[in-house]
Design a protein around this motif. Structure first.
Motif, PDB file in Angstrom:
ATOM      1  N   HIS A  30      44.166  35.029  43.405  1.00 40.75           N
ATOM      2  CA  HIS A  30      45.295  35.916  43.687  1.00 40.75           C
ATOM      3  C   HIS A  30      44.964  37.348  43.339  1.00 40.75           C
ATOM      4  CE1 HIS A  30      49.481  36.691  44.581  1.00 40.75           C
ATOM      5  NE2 HIS A  30      49.619  37.326  43.393  1.00 40.75           N
ATOM      6  N   ILE A  31      44.203  37.519  42.202  1.00 45.09           N
ATOM      7  CA  ILE A  31      43.812  38.892  41.820  1.00 45.09           C
ATOM      8  C   ILE A  31      42.888  39.482  42.877  1.00 45.09           C
ATOM      9  CG2 ILE A  31      42.424  40.170  40.145  1.00 45.09           C
ATOM     10  CD1 ILE A  31      43.654  38.225  38.010  1.00 45.09           C
ATOM     11  N   GLU A  32      41.940  38.648  43.355  1.00 38.39           N
ATOM     12  CA  GLU A  32      41.026  39.156  44.399  1.00 38.39           C
ATOM     13  C   GLU A  32      41.807  39.521  45.679  1.00 38.39           C
ATOM     14  OE1 GLU A  32      37.148  36.537  43.001  1.00 38.39           O
ATOM     15  OE2 GLU A  32      38.179  36.089  44.881  1.00 38.39           O
ATOM     16  N   VAL A  33      42.738  38.603  46.004  1.00 39.01           N
ATOM     17  CA  VAL A  33      43.545  38.886  47.209  1.00 39.01           C
ATOM     18  C   VAL A  33      44.346  40.172  47.034  1.00 39.01           C
ATOM     19  CG1 VAL A  33      45.472  38.042  48.614  1.00 39.01           C
ATOM     20  CG2 VAL A  33      43.620  36.480  47.950  1.00 39.01           C
ATOM     21  N   THR A  34      44.927  40.283  45.837  1.00 45.10           N
ATOM     22  CA  THR A  34      45.719  41.498  45.573  1.00 45.10           C
ATOM     23  C   THR A  34      44.842  42.747  45.582  1.00 45.10           C
ATOM     24  OG1 THR A  34      45.468  41.028  43.227  1.00 45.10           O
ATOM     25  CG2 THR A  34      47.514  40.310  44.274  1.00 45.10           C
ATOM     26  N   LYS A  35      43.610  42.589  45.067  1.00 46.48           N
ATOM     27  CA  LYS A  35      42.707  43.749  45.090  1.00 46.48           C
ATOM     28  C   LYS A  35      42.384  44.163  46.536  1.00 46.48           C
ATOM     29  CE  LYS A  35      40.410  43.258  40.631  1.00 46.48           C
ATOM     30  NZ  LYS A  35      39.137  42.963  39.955  1.00 46.48           N
ATOM     31  N   VAL A  36      42.100  43.145  47.384  1.00 41.65           N
ATOM     32  CA  VAL A  36      41.797  43.442  48.808  1.00 41.65           C
ATOM     33  C   VAL A  36      43.001  44.095  49.497  1.00 41.65           C
ATOM     34  CG1 VAL A  36      41.276  42.375  51.041  1.00 41.65           C
ATOM     35  CG2 VAL A  36      40.055  41.622  48.977  1.00 41.65           C
TER      36      VAL A  36
ATOM     37  N   SER B 182      51.418  57.787  52.821  1.00 42.90           N
ATOM     38  CA  SER B 182      52.704  57.458  52.162  1.00 42.90           C
ATOM     39  C   SER B 182      52.433  57.072  50.691  1.00 42.90           C
ATOM     40  CB  SER B 182      53.396  56.326  52.911  1.00 42.90           C
ATOM     41  OG  SER B 182      52.528  55.186  52.943  1.00 42.90           O
ATOM     42  N   ARG B 183      52.407  58.085  49.834  1.00 42.97           N
ATOM     43  CA  ARG B 183      52.067  57.876  48.425  1.00 42.97           C
ATOM     44  C   ARG B 183      53.148  57.113  47.692  1.00 42.97           C
ATOM     45  NH1 ARG B 183      50.413  62.745  44.222  1.00 42.97           N
ATOM     46  NH2 ARG B 183      49.880  61.366  42.475  1.00 42.97           N
ATOM     47  N   GLN B 184      54.361  57.343  48.073  1.00 44.13           N
ATOM     48  CA  GLN B 184      55.459  56.692  47.371  1.00 44.13           C
ATOM     49  C   GLN B 184      55.426  55.190  47.600  1.00 44.13           C
ATOM     50  OE1 GLN B 184      59.266  58.328  48.392  1.00 44.13           O
ATOM     51  NE2 GLN B 184      60.365  57.104  46.821  1.00 44.13           N
ATOM     52  N   GLY B 185      55.233  54.756  48.837  1.00 43.97           N
ATOM     53  CA  GLY B 185      55.150  53.316  49.130  1.00 43.97           C
ATOM     54  C   GLY B 185      53.950  52.661  48.439  1.00 43.97           C
ATOM     55  N   LEU B 186      52.829  53.439  48.381  1.00 42.01           N
ATOM     56  CA  LEU B 186      51.646  52.928  47.708  1.00 42.01           C
ATOM     57  C   LEU B 186      51.881  52.723  46.222  1.00 42.01           C
ATOM     58  CD1 LEU B 186      48.678  52.198  48.084  1.00 42.01           C
ATOM     59  CD2 LEU B 186      48.112  54.594  47.640  1.00 42.01           C
ATOM     60  N   ASP B 187      52.594  53.681  45.598  1.00 42.66           N
ATOM     61  CA  ASP B 187      52.888  53.527  44.153  1.00 42.66           C
ATOM     62  C   ASP B 187      53.757  52.308  43.885  1.00 42.66           C
ATOM     63  OD1 ASP B 187      53.103  57.124  43.711  1.00 42.66           O
ATOM     64  OD2 ASP B 187      51.405  55.729  43.439  1.00 42.66           O
ATOM     65  N   GLU B 188      54.700  52.102  44.798  1.00 45.01           N
ATOM     66  CA  GLU B 188      55.557  50.930  44.614  1.00 45.01           C
ATOM     67  C   GLU B 188      54.764  49.626  44.718  1.00 45.01           C
ATOM     68  OE1 GLU B 188      59.693  52.878  46.352  1.00 45.01           O
ATOM     69  OE2 GLU B 188      58.609  51.328  47.469  1.00 45.01           O
ATOM     70  N   MET B 189      53.865  49.575  45.690  1.00 43.62           N
ATOM     71  CA  MET B 189      53.037  48.379  45.843  1.00 43.62           C
ATOM     72  C   MET B 189      52.113  48.184  44.632  1.00 43.62           C
ATOM     73  SD  MET B 189      53.745  46.795  48.654  1.00 43.62           S
ATOM     74  CE  MET B 189      52.294  45.862  48.954  1.00 43.62           C
ATOM     75  N   TYR B 190      51.605  49.307  44.121  1.00 45.30           N
ATOM     76  CA  TYR B 190      50.726  49.241  42.941  1.00 45.30           C
ATOM     77  C   TYR B 190      51.486  48.738  41.721  1.00 45.30           C
ATOM     78  CZ  TYR B 190      47.612  50.789  39.259  1.00 45.30           C
ATOM     79  OH  TYR B 190      46.795  50.847  38.150  1.00 45.30           O
ATOM     80  N   ASN B 191      52.707  49.255  41.562  1.00 46.81           N
ATOM     81  CA  ASN B 191      53.512  48.800  40.418  1.00 46.81           C
ATOM     82  C   ASN B 191      53.855  47.310  40.520  1.00 46.81           C
ATOM     83  OD1 ASN B 191      53.620  51.299  39.101  1.00 46.81           O
ATOM     84  ND2 ASN B 191      55.293  52.008  40.458  1.00 46.81           N
ATOM     85  N   GLU B 192      54.146  46.902  41.759  1.00 44.53           N
ATOM     86  CA  GLU B 192      54.474  45.492  41.942  1.00 44.53           C
ATOM     87  C   GLU B 192      53.269  44.590  41.633  1.00 44.53           C
ATOM     88  OE1 GLU B 192      56.064  44.681  45.734  1.00 44.53           O
ATOM     89  OE2 GLU B 192      56.490  42.556  45.294  1.00 44.53           O
ATOM     90  N   ALA B 193      52.088  44.990  42.097  1.00 39.01           N
ATOM     91  CA  ALA B 193      50.868  44.213  41.821  1.00 39.01           C
ATOM     92  C   ALA B 193      50.562  44.198  40.320  1.00 39.01           C
ATOM     93  CB  ALA B 193      49.703  44.808  42.610  1.00 39.01           C
ATOM     94  N   ARG B 194      50.798  45.368  39.691  1.00 32.32           N
ATOM     95  CA  ARG B 194      50.561  45.440  38.233  1.00 32.32           C
ATOM     96  C   ARG B 194      51.510  44.507  37.485  1.00 32.32           C
ATOM     97  NH1 ARG B 194      50.274  51.172  34.950  1.00 32.32           N
ATOM     98  NH2 ARG B 194      49.442  50.293  32.988  1.00 32.32           N
ATOM     99  N   ARG B 195      52.763  44.499  37.915  1.00 28.62           N
ATOM    100  CA  ARG B 195      53.730  43.614  37.271  1.00 28.62           C
ATOM    101  C   ARG B 195      53.348  42.144  37.445  1.00 28.62           C
ATOM    102  NH1 ARG B 195      57.908  41.010  39.179  1.00 28.62           N
ATOM    103  NH2 ARG B 195      57.743  42.063  41.196  1.00 28.62           N
ATOM    104  N   GLN B 196      52.939  41.769  38.664  1.00 28.23           N
ATOM    105  CA  GLN B 196      52.499  40.393  38.900  1.00 28.23           C
ATOM    106  C   GLN B 196      51.288  40.039  38.039  1.00 28.23           C
ATOM    107  OE1 GLN B 196      51.836  39.950  43.082  1.00 28.23           O
ATOM    108  NE2 GLN B 196      54.050  40.014  43.623  1.00 28.23           N
ATOM    109  N   LEU B 197      50.375  41.038  37.890  1.00 29.38           N
ATOM    110  CA  LEU B 197      49.195  40.796  37.044  1.00 29.38           C
ATOM    111  C   LEU B 197      49.599  40.551  35.593  1.00 29.38           C
ATOM    112  CD1 LEU B 197      46.107  40.706  36.913  1.00 29.38           C
ATOM    113  CD2 LEU B 197      46.144  43.175  36.527  1.00 29.38           C
TER     114      LEU B 197
END
Length: 590
Positions: A256-262, A274-289
């Protein structure tokens, strides 16, 4: 009176026989005395018609204190012929004596004085110290076996009167003391063996109970061990399952981490604008991690807990195995003790077999005697049959002839004489048998005494032989010492003679010295001639000077010699003063 009755009962039972009946007078007197002892100081209880004074109340109390007495009390209550409490008390005393537990029952009753105070006054015999003394005396009745019939006896209407004439001394009792002492010793040995057997039985039963309890505990521990092993196996399986699940979760998380990294890289490339959408996705992935890492940490903690539980279970298993080994060792020790007790029982059984063999031999002798008596009775029956036949012939002959009647009468008289003679012979044979038994016993006793005296005399002869040898040795030593003493006395006498002679000569010398005191020695140059022979000194005639008187002699004139113990050669002595001479050089010698 209780002491006298118990002592008289034991002595008379030992001389009469160990099994006593209810008609035996000393036994009846004992029950009368015991009844008086139990009635002493008894409180009077009021009833509807009159005052009641009975001993059944305290005796009925024994079954509450001593559970084994319930059987006696129940059997006394069930007896049909007893109507009064006194009769029940008398029956209770007889049954307690037959059980040989009268002392135990009364001891339990005496100990509980607070319960006895309800039935007895404070000055009663059982409330005082004399009650314990009587209980101690009753222990001696265990050597007596009593066979009493209580069911058909009228115990309600008996009159308890003490016969004091039975306790007076008799001259015949004094002669039978030795036999009573022997019988008492045999009975003491029998009681000791019975008590030892009873104790061994109790120890064997206790050991059996301990072995059973240990076997039960061992089975319980084995079951617990099996349950613990099953639990350990289950826990190991659960641990293995948890580890497999943990590996699966780790693999899933890595994937899952590899998939999330890809996905993150793709999203970074696609959504650079779209930096704002990217930050949201990054925060979500970080939270899942973080969540996945938290889950991994929780699983690792559970794994550590399972490992610690496994260690604790292993320690518990070791402790259980150690406890099982210790209990197995105790089981082995108890089995060894049981084997020892069994060996003791086997020895006792062998002794019992020996006694039974002797009893069988005695029974065989009795059977032989019974056979002889049966033969005699058979002859008696034959004689009786002959007598009946003669009587029948007599009845027939009475009708025929009176002369024949007289002959039959004479024959019957002769047969009666023969029967009386046979009876006398039977009595004589019995007496001869008793005399022969007594004679044989006396001969065996004499033979035993002769053996003991012969062994004693052998020991004495051996001691006398040893003493004789020692006496000869001492005699030889005495002879040698006497010889040495005689030789030493002879040597002392010789020395005394020589000393006396030397003392006499010394005294003479001293007297001569006293007489010649003040004289001066001559000089060698002036002394040219011998004083005795007046010849001139030369090489052959040497000078001898007396150191005491100062005279000078030649060697030819000074011939007096005196032996001395300190010198091997004799010493020359002066003629005038008897002093020792000193050889001096001549004037022309160096």
């Amino acid at each position: 009176m209780a002491k006298l009755s118990i002592k008289g009962l034991i002595e008379s039972a030992l001389s009469f026989g160990r099994t006593l009946d209810s008609d035996y007078p000393p036994l009846q007197q004992f029950f009368v005395v015991m009844e008086h002892c139990l009635k002493h100081g008894l409180k009077v209880r009021k009833s509807f018609l009159s005052y009641n004074k009975t001993i059944w109340g305290p005796l009925e109390l024994v079954e509450k204190l001593y559970p084994e007495a319930e059987e006696i009390s129940a059997s006394v209550r069930d007896l049909p012929g007893l109507k009064t409490p006194l009769g029940r008390a008398r029956a209770w005393l007889r049954l307690a004596l037959m059980q040989k537990k009268m002392a135990d029952y009364l001891r339990c009753l005496i100990i509980q004085r607070d319960l006895l105070s309800e039935f007895y006054e404070y000055h009663a015999l059982l409330m005082e110290e004399e009650g314990a003394v009587i209980v101690g005396l009753l222990v001696g009745l265990n050597v007596i076996d009593a066979n009493l019939c209580v069911k058909g006896e009228d115990l309600d209407s008996q009159v308890g009167v003490i016969d004091f004439s039975m306790y007076l001394k008799n001259e015949e009792d004094i002669g039978s003391k030795e036999r009573n002492v022997q019988i008492a010793a045999i009975l003491d040995q029998k009681n000791y063996v019975e008590e030892l057997n009873r104790q061994l039985n109790s120890t064997v039963s206790s050991l059996h109970a301990r072995v059973d309890s240990l076997e039960k505990s061992n089975t319980k521990l084995i079951e617990e061990l099996a349950i613990a092993k099953n639990n350990i196996i289950k826990l190991q399986e659960e641990n293995h399952q948890l580890r497999s699940e943990n590996t699966l979760i780790l693999m899933k998380t890595q994937h899952h981490i590899e998939v999330t990294k890809v996905d993150v890289e793709a999203e970074l490339q696609t959504y650079k604008h779209s930096r704002q959408g990217l930050d949201e996705m990054y925060n979500e992935a970080r939270r899942q991690l973080r969540e996945e890492s938290q889950l991994r940490q929780d699983i690792e903690n559970e794994l550590m807990v399972q490992v610690s539980m496994k260690h604790e279970i292993e320690l518990a298993m070791k402790l259980l195995e150690k406890d099982i080994h210790e209990k197995q060792d105790t089981l082995i020790g108890l089995r060894q003790q049981l084997d020892e007790v069994k060996a003791i029982n086997i020895e006792m059984y062998q002794k019992l077999q020996v006694s039974e063999d002797s009893r069988k031999e005695k029974n065989e002798i009795i059977g032989r005697l019974e056979d002889k008596t049966n033969q005699i009775t058979a002859t008696m029956k034959q004689l009786e049959q002959r007598l009946q036949q003669t009587e029948k012939a007599q009845m027939e002959a009475e009708t025929e002839d009176e002369k024949f009647k007289q002959e039959c009468l004479s024959k019957s008289e002769s047969l009666q004489k023969e029967i009386s003679r046979k009876e006398k012979q039977l009595v004589q044979l019995e007496t001869d048998l008793k005399i022969e038994k007594e004679w044989r016993q006396t001969l065996e006793d004499d033979l035993q005494k002769e053996k003991e005296t012969s062994s004693h005399l052998r020991v004495e002869t051996q001691q006398i032989i040893c003493l004789k040898k020692e006496f000869l040795k001492l005699h030889d030593k005495n002879r040698q010492l006497k010889k040495m003493c005689h030789d030493q006395e002879a040597a002392l006498q010789e020395l005394a003679c020589k000393l006396s002679e030397s003392k006499l000569k010394i005294e003479d010398i001293k007297e001569a010295n006293k007489a010649l005191q003040g004289q001066v020695w001559l000089k060698d140059r002036e002394a040219t001639h011998c004083k005795l022979c007046e010849k001139e000194f030369s090489l052959s005639k040497r000078k001898h000077h007396c150191r005491n008187c100062g005279e000078i002699f030649c060697n030819a004139c000074s011939d007096n010699e005196l032996p001395l113990p300190s010198s091997p050669k004799p010493v020359r002595v002066c003629d005038s003063c008897h002093a020792f001479l000193i050889q001096r050089c001549s004037s022309n010698m160096p």
